[in-house]
Design an enzyme around this catalytic site. Structure first.
Site, PDB file in Angstrom:
ATOM      1  N   HIS A 192       0.838  -1.206   0.000  1.00 18.48           N
ATOM      2  CA  HIS A 192       0.000   0.000   0.000  1.00 18.48           C
ATOM      3  C   HIS A 192       0.873   1.256   0.000  1.00 18.48           C
ATOM      4  O   HIS A 192       0.633   2.190  -0.773  1.00 18.48           O
ATOM      5  CB  HIS A 192      -0.906  -0.033   1.231  1.00 18.48           C
ATOM      6  CG  HIS A 192      -1.709   1.216   1.445  1.00 18.48           C
ATOM      7  ND1 HIS A 192      -3.040   1.334   1.091  1.00 18.48           N
ATOM      8  CD2 HIS A 192      -1.359   2.419   1.987  1.00 18.48           C
ATOM      9  CE1 HIS A 192      -3.472   2.540   1.401  1.00 18.48           C
ATOM     10  NE2 HIS A 192      -2.474   3.213   1.957  1.00 18.48           N
ATOM     11  N   GLU A 193       1.874   1.297   0.848  1.00 21.78           N
ATOM     12  CA  GLU A 193       2.731   2.476   0.937  1.00 21.78           C
ATOM     13  C   GLU A 193       3.593   2.638  -0.314  1.00 21.78           C
ATOM     14  O   GLU A 193       3.826   3.759  -0.778  1.00 21.78           O
ATOM     15  CB  GLU A 193       3.621   2.392   2.182  1.00 21.78           C
ATOM     16  CG  GLU A 193       2.855   2.370   3.500  1.00 21.78           C
ATOM     17  CD  GLU A 193       1.908   3.548   3.650  1.00 21.78           C
ATOM     18  OE1 GLU A 193       2.183   4.622   3.078  1.00 21.78           O
ATOM     19  OE2 GLU A 193       0.882   3.398   4.336  1.00 21.78           O
ATOM     20  N   GLU A 198      -6.277   6.713  -1.029  1.00 23.16           N
ATOM     21  CA  GLU A 198      -6.255   5.537  -0.172  1.00 23.16           C
ATOM     22  C   GLU A 198      -6.939   4.354  -0.858  1.00 23.16           C
ATOM     23  O   GLU A 198      -6.458   3.218  -0.791  1.00 23.16           O
ATOM     24  CB  GLU A 198      -6.929   5.845   1.162  1.00 23.16           C
ATOM     25  CG  GLU A 198      -6.206   6.866   2.026  1.00 23.16           C
ATOM     26  CD  GLU A 198      -4.807   6.430   2.409  1.00 23.16           C
ATOM     27  OE1 GLU A 198      -4.549   5.211   2.497  1.00 23.16           O
ATOM     28  OE2 GLU A 198      -3.954   7.317   2.594  1.00 23.16           O
ATOM     29  N   HIS A 233       1.635   4.346  -2.987  1.00 18.56           N
ATOM     30  CA  HIS A 233       1.591   5.803  -2.841  1.00 18.56           C
ATOM     31  C   HIS A 233       2.810   6.447  -3.501  1.00 18.56           C
ATOM     32  O   HIS A 233       2.697   7.478  -4.178  1.00 18.56           O
ATOM     33  CB  HIS A 233       1.560   6.196  -1.367  1.00 18.56           C
ATOM     34  CG  HIS A 233       0.218   6.053  -0.724  1.00 18.56           C
ATOM     35  ND1 HIS A 233      -0.933   6.508  -1.314  1.00 18.56           N
ATOM     36  CD2 HIS A 233      -0.153   5.516   0.476  1.00 18.56           C
ATOM     37  CE1 HIS A 233      -1.967   6.259  -0.507  1.00 18.56           C
ATOM     38  NE2 HIS A 233      -1.518   5.657   0.577  1.00 18.56           N
TER      39      HIS A 233
END
Length: 274
Positions: free
Chosen positions: A135-136, A203, A139
């Site tokens: 997930h990070e 997100e 980003h």
């Protein structure tokens, strides 16, 4: 073309932030009677400085330290593999005590940093940690974290300019000082509305990307459930409001959905399992 919706939102928000910043620059030029060239040069330089400071302050605010590779070799290996699959350089990995299980990323594709909390590594299983890391990394690949840091910096600059305008055009008494603080806070919040809108959408995109990279949304869904439960039980968070907007889990960030930095956790989990 990946994530047209996110890119479009970032373009619109970026244009609005530029407009706010341009107005602030014109006001500075008018109030201080500075030449246009100096204002333009200072504006560009100030944005760059704000970005560097924003990244540094995010790491400093949580006391982040490098994640020892000898102690966390599995995490380093997983991030290296994910980074290679996602077409980005392996980011710098750091660890911090945040009071709650959490993680966030700062920086760009060639110079990113991912911070995980000690609490997160204690609470989550290895495949759940991998979901959070994916997930990070998403980003960083999507560049939305750069927009977040720049947006917060621009909002601060515009708010400072608004405060100085009030102080310089008033009677320089206590009432003007109070008014300047109020105007600065309102101005910063209005500018941040555009940043918050991206924050919520990004997100969902990062959740989807993470599920795609690790082959399933279930590990990240379980991770979000555990993170949410742990955060509800803990009142000892060590994350300030600006860093909170960068984290995988946030507290909503305001009095209404308009000012929320994160979408509802139950909707994120539902999408991951849908």
């Amino acid at each position: 073309m990946r994530h047209v919706g996110l890119k479009a939102r970032m373009a619109i928000a970026g244009s609005m932030l530029f407009a706010f910043y341009a107005v602030a620059a014109v006001v500075v030029m008018g109030v201080f009677d500075w030449p246009l060239g100096l204002v333009l040069l200072g504006s560009v330089a100030f944005v760059g400085v704000q970005y560097k400071i924003g990244k540094w302050m995010a790491l400093r605010s949580v006391g982040a330290e490098d994640l020892p590779e000898d102690q966390y070799s599995d995490i380093h290996r997983r991030v290296e593999s994910l980074s290679r699959d996602m077409g980005i350089d392996k980011p710098r990995l750091m660890i911090a005590r945040m009071g709650v299980p959490n993680a966030f990323a700062v920086g760009r594709k060639g110079a990113g940093t991912v911070v995980v909390s000690e609490e997160l590594l204690r609470v989550l299983e290895p495949d759940e940690v991998e979901g959070v890391l994916a997930h990070e990394l998403a980003h960083i690949r999507n560049r939305d974290v750069v927009m977040m840091v720049l947006g917060q910096g621009v909002a601060s600059i515009v708010a400072i300019v608004a405060q100085w305008v009030v102080l310089l055009t008033g009677d320089n008494d206590l009432a003007d000082l109070f008014l300047a603080i109020v105007v600065g806070q309102i101005t910063q919040m209005l500018v941040m509305v555009f940043v918050f809108a991206i924050s919520r959408y990004r997100e969902y995109v990062a959740d989807s990307d993470a599920a795609e990279e690790i082959g399933s949304g279930e590990p990240l869904a379980r991770a979000l459930e555990k993170i949410s439960r742990s955060a509800e039980r803990s009142q000892d968070t060590e994350i300030d409001s600006q860093v909170n907007a960068l984290c995988i889990f946030g507290d909503g960030g305001g009095l209404a959905r308009l000012f929320a930095t994160h979408p509802p956790m139950e909707k994120r989990i539902e999408r991951l399992r849908g």
